[in-house]
Design a protein around this motif. Structure first.
Motif, short mmCIF file in Angstrom:
data_model
loop_
_atom_site.label_atom_id
_atom_site.label_comp_id
_atom_site.label_asym_id
_atom_site.label_seq_id
_atom_site.Cartn_x
_atom_site.Cartn_y
_atom_site.Cartn_z
N CYS A 22 21.73 39.61 -15.50
CA CYS A 22 20.50 39.03 -16.16
C CYS A 22 19.80 37.83 -16.92
O CYS A 22 20.21 38.47 -17.77
CB CYS A 22 19.41 40.03 -15.64
N TYR A 66 14.43 29.21 -12.99
CA TYR A 66 14.71 29.63 -11.98
C TYR A 66 16.43 30.00 -12.04
O TYR A 66 16.90 30.29 -12.66
CB TYR A 66 14.14 29.43 -10.75
N CYS A 70 17.11 33.38 -13.74
CA CYS A 70 16.90 34.33 -12.69
C CYS A 70 18.07 34.05 -11.44
O CYS A 70 17.99 35.26 -10.94
CB CYS A 70 15.78 34.27 -12.09
N ILE A 103 8.15 39.94 -15.23
CA ILE A 103 8.43 39.01 -15.79
C ILE A 103 8.63 39.62 -17.30
O ILE A 103 10.20 39.45 -18.43
CB ILE A 103 8.50 36.98 -16.00
#
Length: 133
Positions: A22, A66, A70, A103
């Motif tokens: 990630c 993003y 992400c 987050i």
């Protein structure tokens, strides 16, 4: 003794994969594992057509963040998969402040992004995701 050493090495390798999977950095030019192609910067994932997302955060800014941080875990369309949560309707479950906390601090295997992203970047992402209902 050898079995114990092998088990420890396997666990360390698994942890290394989890923590590097990630938060793929800020390079959006690498292909997405799901499609083999990187989405264009500024192109919103499905269901995120135009407009502001709250404050000064635009879809293009949020989408870029993003894609860079992400997408590797949550997919180009926010659908997640495997152990990674679907974010397509996350705003129906969490408000922007809760999302910002997740987050920033991480949760359930997700790494913390505080220190990797600025407070403004976290706010941009959390506002954008909170609009997903």
């Amino acid at each position: 003794m050898i079995k114990k050493s092998l088990l420890i090495m396997m666990l360390l390798a698994a942890f290394a994969m989890v923590f590097t999977a990630c938060g793929g950095g800020n390079n959006t030019s690498e292909p997405a594992p799901e499609t083999g192609q990187a989405p264009e910067t500024g192109q919103a994932p499905a269901g995120n057509e135009g407009g502001e997302t709250g404050g000064d955060a635009t879809n293009a800014e949020a989408t870029s963040l993003y894609n860079a941080n992400c997408m590797a875990c949550h997919a180009t369309d926010l659908s997640g998969g495997g152990n990674f949560p679907n974010l397509q309707n996350v705003g129906g479950k969490h408000d922007a402040a809760e999302i910002a906390g997740i987050i920033s601090n991480g949760r359930n295997g997700m790494p913390a992004f505080k220190g990797k992203l600025t407070d403004d970047e976290i706010d941009t992402l959390s506002q954008w995701l909170a609009a997903k209902k």
